[in-house]
Design an enzyme around this catalytic site. Sequence first.
Site, PDB file in Angstrom:
ATOM      1  N   SER A 143       0.865  -1.177  -0.063  1.00 13.84           N
ATOM      2  CA  SER A 143      -0.014   0.054   0.002  1.00 13.84           C
ATOM      3  C   SER A 143       0.852   1.238   0.040  1.00 13.84           C
ATOM      4  O   SER A 143       1.987   1.085   0.571  1.00 13.84           O
ATOM      5  CB  SER A 143      -0.930   0.076   1.178  1.00 13.84           C
ATOM      6  OG  SER A 143      -1.811   1.444   1.309  1.00 13.84           O
ATOM      7  N   TYR A 156      -2.316  -1.080  10.821  1.00 10.38           N
ATOM      8  CA  TYR A 156      -2.147  -1.582   9.158  1.00 10.38           C
ATOM      9  C   TYR A 156      -0.937  -1.361   8.359  1.00 10.38           C
ATOM     10  O   TYR A 156      -0.229  -1.873   7.551  1.00 10.38           O
ATOM     11  CB  TYR A 156      -3.358  -1.143   8.515  1.00 10.38           C
ATOM     12  CG  TYR A 156      -3.671  -1.368   6.983  1.00 10.38           C
ATOM     13  CD1 TYR A 156      -3.932  -2.608   6.708  1.00 10.38           C
ATOM     14  CD2 TYR A 156      -3.592  -0.318   6.271  1.00 10.38           C
ATOM     15  CE1 TYR A 156      -4.126  -2.893   5.213  1.00 10.38           C
ATOM     16  CE2 TYR A 156      -3.798  -0.618   4.726  1.00 10.38           C
ATOM     17  CZ  TYR A 156      -3.991  -1.701   4.320  1.00 10.38           C
ATOM     18  OH  TYR A 156      -4.153  -2.028   3.132  1.00 10.38           O
TER      19      TYR A 156
END
Length: 251
Positions: A143, A156
């Site tokens: 990401s 995360y």
Amino acid sequence: MSDKPLAGKVALITGASRGIGAAIAARFARDGAKVAVNYARSEKEANEVVAAITAAGGSAIAIKADVGDPATIPPMFAAVTKAFGRLDVLVNNAAVMQRTLLPDVTADSIDAHFNVNVRGYLLCVKHAAELMTGGGSIINVGSAISRMAYPGAVVYTATKGAIDVMTRVLATELGPKGIRVNVLAPGSTRTDMNSEKSGKTKEEEQQEIAATALRRIGEVDDIADAAALLASNDARWITGAWLDASGGIRL
């Protein structure tokens, strides 16, 4: 010679019943790959992905496995080889994402993220590498958030940073076997994990659009197209790379 860049290849995509994973499965099938669609809970959606691929003339199966549970990983790879006889491409896409500010972080929430996003990825790479005797491509979906400071996503973000580092080590270790390992890093993309369902507000979405050079939210096909590049022979000299597929968020 086939005009399909993945003709004759077999690909396993984890977390492929919806969103980015489903789009990658569909794109790989259009490019000629036989596709294993992994899911943990969304059996109906996974079967719909398979049905759409087969209706278009492709070849696909659905395989249930929770990559956060190590016991389910070896049977998933056994199912791929039983169905297709080989494995050429692995896309580690299954992920957990919970928006949690530091005061609400718990040991359980940390484990929930790392069990899937890091341990699950690494165990899947281990089993994939054993099957890729003639080389292959491993795509770890990371990401753009790993290079940002995004409040409410500390756990995360930590998992995505771990994926970045892990990928470089794996690329070095598996390179002599002809296995390429790369990170595909989406930015803000229109999925259930990145919507009002996950707690995102319209104001936050507009802020992300304003922070993205191409001035829009990414679509799942944007990410699937980038994955198709990394899986293909066109990327034969690319390994250990971090491919920014974010539209230029926070350049």
